[in-house]
Design an enzyme around this catalytic site. Structure first.
Site, PDB file in Angstrom:
ATOM      1  N   GLU A   1      -6.768   3.246   5.117  1.00 57.24           N
ATOM      2  CA  GLU A   1      -6.509   3.299   3.672  1.00 57.24           C
ATOM      3  C   GLU A   1      -7.431   4.307   3.013  1.00 57.24           C
ATOM      4  O   GLU A   1      -7.090   4.904   2.007  1.00 57.24           O
ATOM      5  CB  GLU A   1      -6.733   1.920   3.041  1.00 57.24           C
TER       6      GLU A   1
ATOM      7  N   ARG B   1       0.808  -1.226   0.000  1.00 58.99           N
ATOM      8  CA  ARG B   1       0.000   0.000   0.000  1.00 58.99           C
ATOM      9  C   ARG B   1       0.842   1.277   0.000  1.00 58.99           C
ATOM     10  O   ARG B   1       0.355   2.346   0.370  1.00 58.99           O
ATOM     11  CB  ARG B   1      -0.949   0.035   1.195  1.00 58.99           C
TER      12      ARG B   1
ATOM     13  N   SER C   1     -11.173  -2.049   1.546  1.00 56.90           N
ATOM     14  CA  SER C   1     -10.554  -2.189   2.873  1.00 56.90           C
ATOM     15  C   SER C   1     -10.393  -0.815   3.514  1.00 56.90           C
ATOM     16  O   SER C   1      -9.859   0.104   2.889  1.00 56.90           O
ATOM     17  CB  SER C   1      -9.184  -2.860   2.757  1.00 56.90           C
TER      18      SER C   1
END
Length: 303
Positions: free
Chosen positions: A297, A178, A227
């Site tokens: 996120e 990420r 997510s």
């Protein structure tokens, strides 16, 4: 803030569409969000550069978004300009050797995955079912802890406001779960992917397995941002949230998904305030239980 001046300067410009008071709920996968002062679609690099220059000159805050698949917009909207990439940024091309696929940042990631399949190129099967644009996927290094898009990126072209186009080769960018070292203040314009030739049937089978796993483990069809939190090292956020007894936790029209606890879904009547409340409750509960500070996120706009 010279909002009127910016609107006047950009309205009617070539390759530029300007909408005042656009509801951002239309542009996020959460289907939530108030109005932006300006919603600007730039269909070419020239239009993008001019737009950013005008907004900077008039001191109008701005942000670039793709399809809003990891974005939560405040109920009060965004006091500034939301910029999105249009026609010129949705292209695809293949090199002469038939292994290197280039895609514009505004192209859908789903289209890139299908382009690779059509051309018999392997390496993007893991990305099937991931929403959003190529630019967003590259910026956040979309994927899982085991497979991510940066692993097949060869080159990235960006625009640095006030400086112009920048080019980054594979060795100039470090990719992680990420994360990437691409500058946060630059706008991704296109990316080049180095893939491996393979039988289409084999590629299709891997895609079907990956998609079946997503359908089995994620609340597909529900409005969400995907997510919500990153997984800490060697831990599963979904498992921790579930162990805290938070699966099914609700506020208003928002629910921690019973399918996957790291998905917070809009059941149709949610507000951004509801989502933010659930995110804060989950964050606080996990910290109190495990002593772990979860990193979101999801991106917040207008809060």
């Amino acid at each position: 803030m010279g909002l009127f001046n910016a609107t006047y300067a950009l309205s009617g410009q070539i390759d530029t569409e300007v909408v005042e008071g656009e509801r951002l709920a239309r542009h996020t996968s959460y289907r939530i969000g108030g109005k932006a002062d300006l919603f600007i679609t730039c269909h070419s690099y020239h239009a993008l550069r001019r737009t950013i220059e005008v907004l900077a000159r008039e001191q109008v805050p701005w942000v670039v978004i793709g399809k809003g698949s990891n974005l939560l917009v405040a109920d009060t909207g965004y006091r500034g300009a939301v910029v999105t990439l249009g026609r010129e940024f949705s292209h695809f091309s293949l090199d002469e050797e038939g292994r290197v696929l280039t895609a514009g940042a505004g192209a859908l990631l789903a289209r890139l995955v299908n382009e690779a399949l059509t051309r018999g190129l392997s390496g993007l099967e893991f990305a099937v079912g991931i929403p959003g644009t190529v630019g967003g996927a590259v910026s956040m290094n979309a994927g899982s802890r085991k497979e991510w898009i940066g692993s097949v990126v060869r080159d990235v072209v960006t625009y640095r406001p006030g400086a112009g186009i920048r080019h980054y080769g594979r060795g100039e960018v470090t990719w992680g779960y990420r994360t990437s070292t691409l500058p946060r203040d630059e706008i991704v314009l296109e990316a080049t992917f180095e893939l491996e030739p393979a039988l289409k049937q084999d590629i299709r089978e891997r895609m079907e397995r990956s998609l079946a796993r997503r359908r089995r483990t994620q609340p597909i069809g529900k409005a969400s941002c995907g997510s919500v939190f990153r997984n800490p090292p060697d831990r599963s956020v979904g498992a921790m949230i579930e162990e805290c007894g938070l699966k099914g936790y609700r506020v208003g029209g928002v629910e921690v998904s019973p399918v996957h606890a790291n998905f917070i879904v809009n059941n149709g009547t949610a507000s951004a305030a509801d989502v933010a409340s659930v995110i804060q409750h989950v964050h606080r509960t996990v910290k109190e239980t495990y002593g772990i500070e979860l990193q979101p996120e999801v991106k917040f706009l207008g809060f």
